[in-house]
Design a protein around this motif. Sequence first.
Motif, PDB file in Angstrom:
ATOM      1  N   GLY A 152       3.917 -20.746  15.789  1.00 19.88           N
ATOM      2  CA  GLY A 152       2.365 -22.237  15.558  1.00 19.88           C
ATOM      3  C   GLY A 152       1.015 -20.871  14.650  1.00 19.88           C
ATOM      4  O   GLY A 152       1.429 -19.689  14.185  1.00 19.88           O
ATOM      5  N   GLU A 153       0.363 -22.028  15.441  1.00 18.71           N
ATOM      6  CA  GLU A 153      -1.260 -21.421  15.331  1.00 18.71           C
ATOM      7  C   GLU A 153      -1.720 -20.888  16.079  1.00 18.71           C
ATOM      8  O   GLU A 153      -1.415 -20.783  17.730  1.00 18.71           O
ATOM      9  CB  GLU A 153      -1.765 -22.360  14.264  1.00 18.71           C
ATOM     10  N   PRO A 154      -2.455 -19.935  16.299  1.00 18.77           N
ATOM     11  CA  PRO A 154      -3.250 -19.377  14.865  1.00 18.77           C
ATOM     12  C   PRO A 154      -2.569 -17.676  14.818  1.00 18.77           C
ATOM     13  O   PRO A 154      -2.479 -16.951  13.897  1.00 18.77           O
ATOM     14  CB  PRO A 154      -4.924 -18.961  15.339  1.00 18.77           C
ATOM     15  N   TYR A 155      -1.330 -17.395  14.815  1.00 19.29           N
ATOM     16  CA  TYR A 155      -0.190 -16.207  14.929  1.00 19.29           C
ATOM     17  C   TYR A 155       0.837 -16.609  13.934  1.00 19.29           C
ATOM     18  O   TYR A 155       1.235 -15.347  14.108  1.00 19.29           O
ATOM     19  CB  TYR A 155      -0.454 -15.826  16.263  1.00 19.29           C
ATOM     20  N   GLY A 156       0.958 -17.555  13.522  1.00 18.27           N
ATOM     21  CA  GLY A 156       2.046 -17.554  13.357  1.00 18.27           C
ATOM     22  C   GLY A 156       3.578 -17.314  13.958  1.00 18.27           C
ATOM     23  O   GLY A 156       3.216 -18.347  15.178  1.00 18.27           O
ATOM     24  N   GLU A 157       4.179 -17.085  13.950  1.00 16.69           N
ATOM     25  CA  GLU A 157       5.678 -16.714  14.142  1.00 16.69           C
ATOM     26  C   GLU A 157       4.818 -15.264  15.035  1.00 16.69           C
ATOM     27  O   GLU A 157       5.028 -14.227  14.301  1.00 16.69           O
ATOM     28  CB  GLU A 157       6.948 -16.564  13.600  1.00 16.69           C
TER      29      GLU A 157
END
Length: 206
Positions: A152-157
């Motif tokens: 997800g966001e804001p850190y990606g995977e």
Amino acid sequence: MGAAARRRGSSGTTEQPRAEVERLVVGRVRGVHGLRGAVRIEVLTDDPEKRFGPGAVLHPEGTTDHLTVTRAGPSSPGWLVRFAEIPDRDSAESLRDRYLEAEVPVQRGQAPDTYYWHELIGAKVLDRGGRLLGNVVDVYRAGGAEVYLVRGEPYGEFDLPGVRPIVESFDPMGSGIVVDTHALGLEERAAGQPMRKAHRRGRSTP
């Protein structure tokens, strides 16, 4: 209302209602061993002796195919398993990296705060302030602990080890999984610094 009627079979004897079942992931094929169709399985169950015992029936995830265990035993890493329907190495190759499922009775009286892995897929992951960081898309085991793959966001995977003090509250079927982003190292990641990650178990050698 009275007790539910039992279905009567053609022989005139009464039949007990069939128990409701569900399919759960119990392993993943990580490699092929030898020429006779044996596969090396990463164990994803607490009861491998039962799930991989001779006569047990498994299903490749997402299919109705049956795989009947004929021989199995621990062989680090994982278990070596042979199936009646897989006679040779070429057939076994079709199972590589596939998840295997077993049919188990639906648990109505499951202990509180315990969950099957498949029930965690889609769970919300939030920071202390209630900001959504993503959703759980996979679960695996590393170093004796469960690890949740979050996307997800804001850190990606990112990988989320299911241990304290990283996980501050755990309600995957309700309010979600609340984490300490500093303890997890997400703030370092946002700042462009190397982030300490849990390592996935690599593919075993054939």
